[in-house]
Design a protein around this motif. Structure first.
Motif, PDB file in Angstrom:
ATOM      1  N   SER A  55      47.792  48.470   1.830  1.00  0.00           N
ATOM      2  CA  SER A  55      48.568  47.756   0.813  1.00  0.00           C
ATOM      3  C   SER A  55      48.345  48.375  -0.570  1.00  0.00           C
ATOM      4  CB  SER A  55      48.230  46.271   0.809  1.00  0.00           C
ATOM      5  OG  SER A  55      46.878  46.063   0.484  1.00  0.00           O
ATOM      6  N   LYS A  58      50.551  51.367  -0.574  1.00  0.00           N
ATOM      7  CA  LYS A  58      51.939  50.905  -0.650  1.00  0.00           C
ATOM      8  C   LYS A  58      52.297  50.504  -2.080  1.00  0.00           C
ATOM      9  CE  LYS A  58      55.104  47.745   1.660  1.00  0.00           C
ATOM     10  NZ  LYS A  58      55.225  46.716   2.697  1.00  0.00           N
ATOM     11  N   ALA A  59      51.405  49.782  -2.731  1.00  0.00           N
ATOM     12  CA  ALA A  59      51.649  49.365  -4.110  1.00  0.00           C
ATOM     13  C   ALA A  59      51.721  50.572  -5.046  1.00  0.00           C
ATOM     14  CB  ALA A  59      50.558  48.406  -4.574  1.00  0.00           C
ATOM     15  N   ASN A  62      54.997  52.425  -4.597  1.00  0.00           N
ATOM     16  CA  ASN A  62      56.207  51.672  -4.896  1.00  0.00           C
ATOM     17  C   ASN A  62      56.934  52.306  -6.086  1.00  0.00           C
ATOM     18  OD1 ASN A  62      58.114  49.666  -4.678  1.00  0.00           O
ATOM     19  ND2 ASN A  62      56.942  48.199  -5.910  1.00  0.00           N
ATOM     20  N   GLY A  63      58.167  52.635  -5.894  1.00  0.00           N
ATOM     21  CA  GLY A  63      58.951  53.231  -6.965  1.00  0.00           C
ATOM     22  C   GLY A  63      58.827  54.746  -7.065  1.00  0.00           C
ATOM     23  N   LYS A  66      59.537  59.725  -2.847  1.00  0.00           N
ATOM     24  CA  LYS A  66      58.630  60.455  -1.962  1.00  0.00           C
ATOM     25  C   LYS A  66      59.119  61.865  -1.661  1.00  0.00           C
ATOM     26  CE  LYS A  66      57.466  55.986  -0.179  1.00  0.00           C
ATOM     27  NZ  LYS A  66      58.353  55.374  -1.144  1.00  0.00           N
ATOM     28  N   ARG A 109      52.761  58.620   5.978  1.00  0.00           N
ATOM     29  CA  ARG A 109      54.038  58.493   5.256  1.00  0.00           C
ATOM     30  C   ARG A 109      54.629  59.862   4.954  1.00  0.00           C
ATOM     31  NH1 ARG A 109      54.700  53.356   2.022  1.00  0.00           N
ATOM     32  NH2 ARG A 109      53.388  51.888   3.138  1.00  0.00           N
TER      33      ARG A 109
END
Length: 140
Positions: A55, A58-59, A62-63, A66, A109
């Motif tokens: 997490s 992920k945070a 964010n934005g 990639k 990812r």
């Protein structure tokens, strides 16, 4: 019978360790996965650590574009690079802890993004390092 009980206990411990390892692998791909219900000392703490790390990544991501980030790192390096090395560079850019869990989540990812970029003809594999790690580079 005592010997058989000891053998069964060793097998039980081995199976619990394998289940814990499998849980950690699944958690690296599925952050919402619930670990197996087998009781094992310390397993839940490791599972929570992976989930918290996931997490956090992920945070931080964010934005972030990639695809653009992958290409930027590959261009900055200027030579073929492995997914693991790329993940280490990206952790620094995101300013998050450089620990194995974060690197694993980012590398996972990244693999999906590299597949997309390969299909689009933007990156390519450029051989292997140590016979196992694939090296990547900008295609054009």
């Amino acid at each position: 019978m005592t010997e058989r009980l000891q053998q069964l206990e060793r097998e039980r411990v081995d199976i619990q360790e394998l289940m814990g390892a499998l849980d950690r692998i699944i958690l690296s791909y599925e952050p919402d996965y619930r670990a197996s219900a087998l009781p094992q000392t310390g397993r839940l703490d490791r599972s929570r650590k992976v989930k918290a790390s996931s997490s956090e990544v992920k945070a931080a991501m964010n934005g972030v574009n990639k695809r653009q980030a992958v290409l930027e790192v590959l261009r900055e390096i200027g030579e073929p690079i492995s997914v693991t090395d790329w993940a280490a560079k990206f952790v620094t850019k995101l300013s998050i802890p450089n620990d194995p869990e974060n690197l694993s989540v980012i590398a996972h990812r990244l693999s999906a993004v590299l597949t997309q970029l390969t299909t689009a003809g933007r990156v390519r594999q450029s051989g292997q390092f140590d016979g196992r790690k694939v090296l990547w580079e900008v295609a054009a």
